[in-house]
Design a protein around this motif. Structure first.
Motif, PDB file in Angstrom:
ATOM      1  N   ALA A  39      33.838  45.273  40.025  1.00  0.00           N
ATOM      2  CA  ALA A  39      34.119  46.305  41.018  1.00  0.00           C
ATOM      3  C   ALA A  39      35.296  47.169  40.602  1.00  0.00           C
ATOM      4  O   ALA A  39      36.154  46.747  39.817  1.00  0.00           O
ATOM      5  N   VAL A  40      35.349  48.363  41.144  1.00  0.00           N
ATOM      6  CA  VAL A  40      36.465  49.275  40.930  1.00  0.00           C
ATOM      7  C   VAL A  40      37.476  49.053  42.052  1.00  0.00           C
ATOM      8  O   VAL A  40      37.117  49.165  43.233  1.00  0.00           O
ATOM      9  N   PRO A  41      38.713  48.718  41.735  1.00  0.00           N
ATOM     10  CA  PRO A  41      39.698  48.475  42.788  1.00  0.00           C
ATOM     11  C   PRO A  41      40.132  49.774  43.452  1.00  0.00           C
ATOM     12  O   PRO A  41      40.300  50.791  42.786  1.00  0.00           O
ATOM     13  N   MET A  42      40.308  49.726  44.748  1.00  0.00           N
ATOM     14  CA  MET A  42      40.725  50.905  45.502  1.00  0.00           C
ATOM     15  C   MET A  42      41.584  50.477  46.676  1.00  0.00           C
ATOM     16  O   MET A  42      41.492  49.344  47.154  1.00  0.00           O
ATOM     17  N   SER A  43      42.380  51.413  47.160  1.00  0.00           N
ATOM     18  CA  SER A  43      43.050  51.192  48.431  1.00  0.00           C
ATOM     19  C   SER A  43      41.999  51.200  49.533  1.00  0.00           C
ATOM     20  O   SER A  43      40.867  51.668  49.330  1.00  0.00           O
TER      21      SER A  43
ATOM     22  N   GLY B  82      31.162  49.560  49.215  1.00  0.00           N
ATOM     23  CA  GLY B  82      32.556  49.152  49.285  1.00  0.00           C
ATOM     24  C   GLY B  82      32.688  47.778  49.912  1.00  0.00           C
ATOM     25  O   GLY B  82      32.222  47.551  51.039  1.00  0.00           O
ATOM     26  N   VAL B  83      33.287  46.848  49.183  1.00  0.00           N
ATOM     27  CA  VAL B  83      33.481  45.479  49.659  1.00  0.00           C
ATOM     28  C   VAL B  83      34.956  45.309  50.023  1.00  0.00           C
ATOM     29  O   VAL B  83      35.837  45.504  49.181  1.00  0.00           O
ATOM     30  N   ILE B  84      35.214  44.954  51.266  1.00  0.00           N
ATOM     31  CA  ILE B  84      36.585  44.738  51.731  1.00  0.00           C
ATOM     32  C   ILE B  84      36.834  43.239  51.796  1.00  0.00           C
ATOM     33  O   ILE B  84      36.307  42.542  52.659  1.00  0.00           O
ATOM     34  N   GLY B  85      37.609  42.731  50.849  1.00  0.00           N
ATOM     35  CA  GLY B  85      37.968  41.317  50.831  1.00  0.00           C
ATOM     36  C   GLY B  85      37.246  40.534  49.753  1.00  0.00           C
ATOM     37  O   GLY B  85      36.024  40.386  49.799  1.00  0.00           O
ATOM     38  N   ALA B  86      38.009  40.041  48.774  1.00  0.00           N
ATOM     39  CA  ALA B  86      37.450  39.172  47.734  1.00  0.00           C
ATOM     40  C   ALA B  86      37.576  37.719  48.185  1.00  0.00           C
ATOM     41  O   ALA B  86      38.133  36.869  47.485  1.00  0.00           O
ATOM     42  N   SER B  87      37.089  37.453  49.379  1.00  0.00           N
ATOM     43  CA  SER B  87      37.034  36.096  49.912  1.00  0.00           C
ATOM     44  C   SER B  87      35.934  35.340  49.178  1.00  0.00           C
ATOM     45  O   SER B  87      35.306  35.860  48.258  1.00  0.00           O
ATOM     46  N   ARG B  88      35.674  34.110  49.583  1.00  0.00           N
ATOM     47  CA  ARG B  88      34.568  33.379  48.966  1.00  0.00           C
ATOM     48  C   ARG B  88      33.252  34.110  49.188  1.00  0.00           C
ATOM     49  O   ARG B  88      32.429  34.212  48.291  1.00  0.00           O
TER      50      ARG B  88
ATOM     51  N   HIS C 282      38.348  46.443  47.850  1.00  0.00           N
ATOM     52  CA  HIS C 282      39.732  46.469  48.333  1.00  0.00           C
ATOM     53  C   HIS C 282      40.150  45.055  48.687  1.00  0.00           C
ATOM     54  O   HIS C 282      39.505  44.380  49.515  1.00  0.00           O
ATOM     55  N   ASP C 283      41.197  44.598  48.038  1.00  0.00           N
ATOM     56  CA  ASP C 283      41.823  43.315  48.363  1.00  0.00           C
ATOM     57  C   ASP C 283      43.240  43.362  47.822  1.00  0.00           C
ATOM     58  O   ASP C 283      43.432  43.480  46.613  1.00  0.00           O
ATOM     59  N   PRO C 284      44.248  43.276  48.699  1.00  0.00           N
ATOM     60  CA  PRO C 284      45.634  43.409  48.233  1.00  0.00           C
ATOM     61  C   PRO C 284      46.093  42.284  47.313  1.00  0.00           C
ATOM     62  O   PRO C 284      47.142  42.411  46.673  1.00  0.00           O
ATOM     63  N   TYR C 285      45.309  41.200  47.234  1.00  0.00           N
ATOM     64  CA  TYR C 285      45.705  40.067  46.396  1.00  0.00           C
ATOM     65  C   TYR C 285      44.941  40.025  45.068  1.00  0.00           C
ATOM     66  O   TYR C 285      45.061  39.065  44.317  1.00  0.00           O
ATOM     67  N   VAL C 286      44.166  41.057  44.793  1.00  0.00           N
ATOM     68  CA  VAL C 286      43.383  41.123  43.558  1.00  0.00           C
ATOM     69  C   VAL C 286      43.875  42.305  42.730  1.00  0.00           C
ATOM     70  O   VAL C 286      43.901  43.439  43.214  1.00  0.00           O
ATOM     71  N   ASP C 287      44.275  42.042  41.484  1.00  0.00           N
ATOM     72  CA  ASP C 287      44.751  43.132  40.634  1.00  0.00           C
ATOM     73  C   ASP C 287      43.583  43.831  39.944  1.00  0.00           C
ATOM     74  O   ASP C 287      42.420  43.415  40.064  1.00  0.00           O
ATOM     75  N   ASP C 288      43.892  44.890  39.218  1.00  0.00           N
ATOM     76  CA  ASP C 288      42.848  45.708  38.615  1.00  0.00           C
ATOM     77  C   ASP C 288      41.984  44.917  37.636  1.00  0.00           C
ATOM     78  O   ASP C 288      40.755  45.077  37.602  1.00  0.00           O
TER      79      ASP C 288
END
Length: 337
Positions: A200-204, A161-167, A186-192
């Motif tokens: 990656a599979v998006p998740m809360s 699980g990766v938290i944050g689609a930062s650089r 999980h990244d609230p600024y990245v859509d499905d």
């Protein structure tokens, strides 16, 4: 003699970093792009020698140890229009007065993300093999474990699980692709759709914590992420799970994490902590389920040259009248480091 038609530039950073950021071949190239004294580095914007150099400076080349660029520095540098930062975040470097002046700002944060992602990939692969725990056991017992002890070890299908689609997070997702992991994001600024494109599979956040064997933190240190992994969320990570933190210690409740690690329910690979460094009496120094390193994931040693190269490349673009490759805008800092 320096070319008088080139823009004037000044270094502002801890001078100890300069030879690593700009070894001779890069310093020579820099001298072809700007008028700069390679032996003069500003540490204090109020110093008379610094003020004399700043009076002519159009470009400031900054790095770790640079003083805050606020109203006083700006008053001393009336011609300054560009700051090229040979390091990562400029959040605490560039003051509001500088943003209001409309300075062009660039950062080597993308280059600094590369070794962090590489460190994290190594940590994930080793954690999946339980290399850290088995090393401690081997040191203590000095015999090979029974084959039955390896039942839960391996990276085939390991849930990461990766938290944050930062650089850093995005580069890590790229590095994970050749492996047969199950990757969640999980990244609230990245859509499905974007998450899928990243592999990656998006998740809360809560879903990701429950589903992952290994959780890796790559969110920025901003008010919205402070203590994002609190006691309740840490408790969602499955028994035997591994937390990797190469972001910032403030993202995790330190007392709650210590309790989980002392109790042995979780393991951790921690390159950052809060406080940093930890007090000498912290149990995290001696726990067999904690792999603790002294903030080494980011650029160090020969990796610093990549940051200096980024500055030189930005100067080439600037001289050609092109857009900078790594600009930083004031609005970016609301959701990034």
């Amino acid at each position: 003699m320096p070319n008088p038609h080139l823009p004037a530039a000044v270094f502002a950073m801890n001078p100890a970093h300069l030879p690593e950021l700009l070894p001779p071949h890069l310093m020579s190239r820099l001298g072809e792009l700007v008028r700069i004294d390679p032996a003069f580095v500003v540490r204090d914007f109020t110093d008379p020698a610094a003020r004399a150099a700043l009076a002519e400076a159009e470009i400031l080349i900054t790095g770790w140890g640079c003083p805050h660029i606020g109203a006083e520095a700006l008053a001393a540098a009336p011609r300054l229009h560009t700051v090229l930062h040979a390091a990562g975040s400029v959040r605490n470097l560039i003051g509001e007065d500088a943003w209001r002046r409309g300075l062009t700002v660039s950062s080597a944060v993308q280059a600094n993300a590369l070794p962090v992602a590489e460190y994290t990939l190594a940590a994930i692969l080793l954690a999946g093999k339980d290399a850290f725990g088995l090393r401690e056991r081997f040191r203590a017992e000095r015999v090979y474990p029974a084959s039955t002890d390896y039942a839960d070890i391996g990276n085939l299908g390991r849930r990461v699980g990766v938290i944050g689609a930062s650089r850093v997070g995005r580069r890590l997702l790229e590095l994970l692709r050749p492996f047969e992991f199950s990757v969640m994001l999980h990244d609230p600024y990245v859509d499905d759709a974007e998450a899928a494109a990243l592999g990656a599979v998006p998740m809360s956040l809560e879903e990701l914590l429950r589903a992952s064997d290994i959780v890796s933190l790559h969110a920025p240190d901003i008010p919205q992420t402070y203590r994002m992994l609190d006691r309740d969320r840490l408790a969602l990570i499955r028994d035997g799970g591994v937390l990797i933190n190469t972001s910032r210690g403030a993202l995790v409740d330190p007392e709650a994490l210590t309790d989980e690690l002392v109790g042995g329910r979780l393991s951790a690979v921690l390159d950052v902590t809060e406080p940093e460094p930890l007090p000498t009496g912290s149990p995290l120094y001696r726990l067999p389920n904690v792999f603790l390193t002294p903030h080494i994931a980011g650029s160090l040693g020969n990796e610093l040259e990549r940051l200096g190269r980024t500055v030189v490349e930005e100067l080439v673009r600037l001289g050609a009248g092109l857009q900078l490759a790594h600009p930083v805008h004031r609005a970016d800092l609301t959701i990034s480091a």
